[in-house]
Design a protein around this motif. Structure first.
Motif, PDB file in Angstrom:
ATOM      1  N   THR A  18       0.836  -1.206   0.000  1.00 34.05           N
ATOM      2  CA  THR A  18       0.000   0.000   0.000  1.00 34.05           C
ATOM      3  C   THR A  18       0.871   1.257   0.000  1.00 34.05           C
ATOM      4  OG1 THR A  18      -0.288  -0.233   2.393  1.00 34.05           O
ATOM      5  CG2 THR A  18      -2.023  -1.100   1.003  1.00 34.05           C
ATOM      6  N   ARG A  19       2.053   1.198   0.612  1.00 32.50           N
ATOM      7  CA  ARG A  19       2.976   2.337   0.555  1.00 32.50           C
ATOM      8  C   ARG A  19       3.388   2.585  -0.892  1.00 32.50           C
ATOM      9  NH1 ARG A  19       7.558   0.360   3.356  1.00 32.50           N
ATOM     10  NH2 ARG A  19       6.227   0.086   5.180  1.00 32.50           N
ATOM     11  N   ALA A  20       3.745   1.501  -1.586  1.00 33.12           N
ATOM     12  CA  ALA A  20       4.190   1.637  -2.984  1.00 33.12           C
ATOM     13  C   ALA A  20       3.055   2.137  -3.872  1.00 33.12           C
ATOM     14  CB  ALA A  20       4.719   0.292  -3.495  1.00 33.12           C
ATOM     15  N   PHE A  21       1.816   1.738  -3.561  1.00 29.21           N
ATOM     16  CA  PHE A  21       0.680   2.215  -4.351  1.00 29.21           C
ATOM     17  C   PHE A  21       0.458   3.711  -4.108  1.00 29.21           C
ATOM     18  CE2 PHE A  21      -3.807   3.284  -4.792  1.00 29.21           C
ATOM     19  CZ  PHE A  21      -4.027   2.920  -6.111  1.00 29.21           C
ATOM     20  N   TYR A  22       0.320   4.091  -2.852  1.00 28.34           N
ATOM     21  CA  TYR A  22      -0.022   5.480  -2.548  1.00 28.34           C
ATOM     22  C   TYR A  22       1.108   6.450  -2.857  1.00 28.34           C
ATOM     23  CZ  TYR A  22      -4.719   4.806  -1.015  1.00 28.34           C
ATOM     24  OH  TYR A  22      -6.062   4.552  -1.025  1.00 28.34           O
ATOM     25  N   ALA A  23       2.355   5.963  -2.914  1.00 30.27           N
ATOM     26  CA  ALA A  23       3.463   6.843  -3.296  1.00 30.27           C
ATOM     27  C   ALA A  23       3.263   7.374  -4.711  1.00 30.27           C
ATOM     28  CB  ALA A  23       4.787   6.092  -3.189  1.00 30.27           C
ATOM     29  N   GLN A  24       2.530   6.624  -5.545  1.00 32.68           N
ATOM     30  CA  GLN A  24       2.346   7.024  -6.938  1.00 32.68           C
ATOM     31  C   GLN A  24       1.114   7.911  -7.148  1.00 32.68           C
ATOM     32  OE1 GLN A  24       2.799   3.455  -9.689  1.00 32.68           O
ATOM     33  NE2 GLN A  24       2.543   2.426  -7.718  1.00 32.68           N
ATOM     34  N   VAL A  25       0.197   7.910  -6.170  1.00 29.52           N
ATOM     35  CA  VAL A  25      -1.098   8.577  -6.375  1.00 29.52           C
ATOM     36  C   VAL A  25      -0.992  10.094  -6.571  1.00 29.52           C
ATOM     37  CG1 VAL A  25      -3.298   9.154  -5.236  1.00 29.52           C
ATOM     38  CG2 VAL A  25      -2.544   6.766  -5.368  1.00 29.52           C
ATOM     39  N   PRO A  26      -0.258  10.819  -5.707  1.00 24.37           N
ATOM     40  CA  PRO A  26      -0.291  12.282  -5.839  1.00 24.37           C
ATOM     41  C   PRO A  26       0.185  12.779  -7.208  1.00 24.37           C
ATOM     42  CG  PRO A  26       0.731  11.643  -3.759  1.00 24.37           C
ATOM     43  CD  PRO A  26       0.569  10.382  -4.561  1.00 24.37           C
ATOM     44  N   GLY A  27       1.123  12.072  -7.815  1.00 28.29           N
ATOM     45  CA  GLY A  27       1.648  12.512  -9.100  1.00 28.29           C
ATOM     46  C   GLY A  27       0.836  12.037 -10.301  1.00 28.29           C
ATOM     47  N   ASP A  28      -0.252  11.320 -10.060  1.00 30.96           N
ATOM     48  CA  ASP A  28      -1.022  10.790 -11.190  1.00 30.96           C
ATOM     49  C   ASP A  28      -2.126  11.763 -11.592  1.00 30.96           C
ATOM     50  OD1 ASP A  28      -1.594   8.026 -12.716  1.00 30.96           O
ATOM     51  OD2 ASP A  28      -3.486   9.051 -12.254  1.00 30.96           O
ATOM     52  N   GLU A  29      -2.202  12.080 -12.889  1.00 29.11           N
ATOM     53  CA  GLU A  29      -3.137  13.144 -13.299  1.00 29.11           C
ATOM     54  C   GLU A  29      -4.597  12.694 -13.276  1.00 29.11           C
ATOM     55  OE1 GLU A  29      -1.222  11.483 -15.314  1.00 29.11           O
ATOM     56  OE2 GLU A  29      -2.108  11.236 -17.312  1.00 29.11           O
TER      57      GLU A  29
END
Ligand code: HEM
Length: 123
Positions: A18-29
């Protein structure tokens, strides 16, 4: 019969995922704007606790949030095929980064894929 994934990967395996998933969320358009700005730590915990309970660990999610009713809880978010596919793309990368045992990763991705399709609520 599904494998007892919690027994194999433990709290730490789900935490890495879940850390690896949410690390990508803020930068996803597409996905970034859907999630609460600044509230990602709580969202990460909800997904982690949900998965832990769903796959054989302590039922913390249900204790705190009640019955998951995931489709209903996702209705406020505009999830079309494109958002669903993007969510899966981020989760596939997260499964790789979390370095889960191959058969566990494959099992989880099948579960995620079916559930993510079920969440589609916009044409
Ligand atoms: C299909 C694409 C998906 C999108 C765009 C999406 C988006 C979101 C958003 C924006 C939230 C609110 C964040 C929060 O504050 O908790 C959320 C919550 C959540 N999502 Fe998803 N989601 C998707 C698929 C999934 C899937 C496949 C699962 C399960 C495997 C899932 C499990 C959850 C859980 C457990 C919560 C917390 C619900 C709560 O207790 O309020 N989501 N999702």
């Amino acid at each position: 019969m599904e494998p007892d994934i919690y027994a194999i990967v433990g709290e730490e395996g789900f935490a890495r995922l879940t850390r690896a998933f949410y690390a990508q969320v803020p930068g996803d358009e597409i996905l970034g704007p859907m999630y609460p700005a600044g509230g990602l730590a709580d969202a990460e915990q909800r997904l982690r606790d949900f998965l832990i309970g769903r796959f054989g660990g302590p039922p913390r999610y249900i204790e705190q949030r009640g019955h998951p009713r995931l489709r209903m809880r996702h209705m406020p978010f505009p999830i079309d095929r494109r958002a669903r596919d993007r969510w899966m793309q981020l989760m596939t990368k997260a499964v790789e980064e979390a370095a889960l045992p191959q058969e566990v990763g494959a099992f989880l991705l099948r579960f995620f894929s079916g559930t993510a399709t079920f969440m589609i609520n916009r044409p």
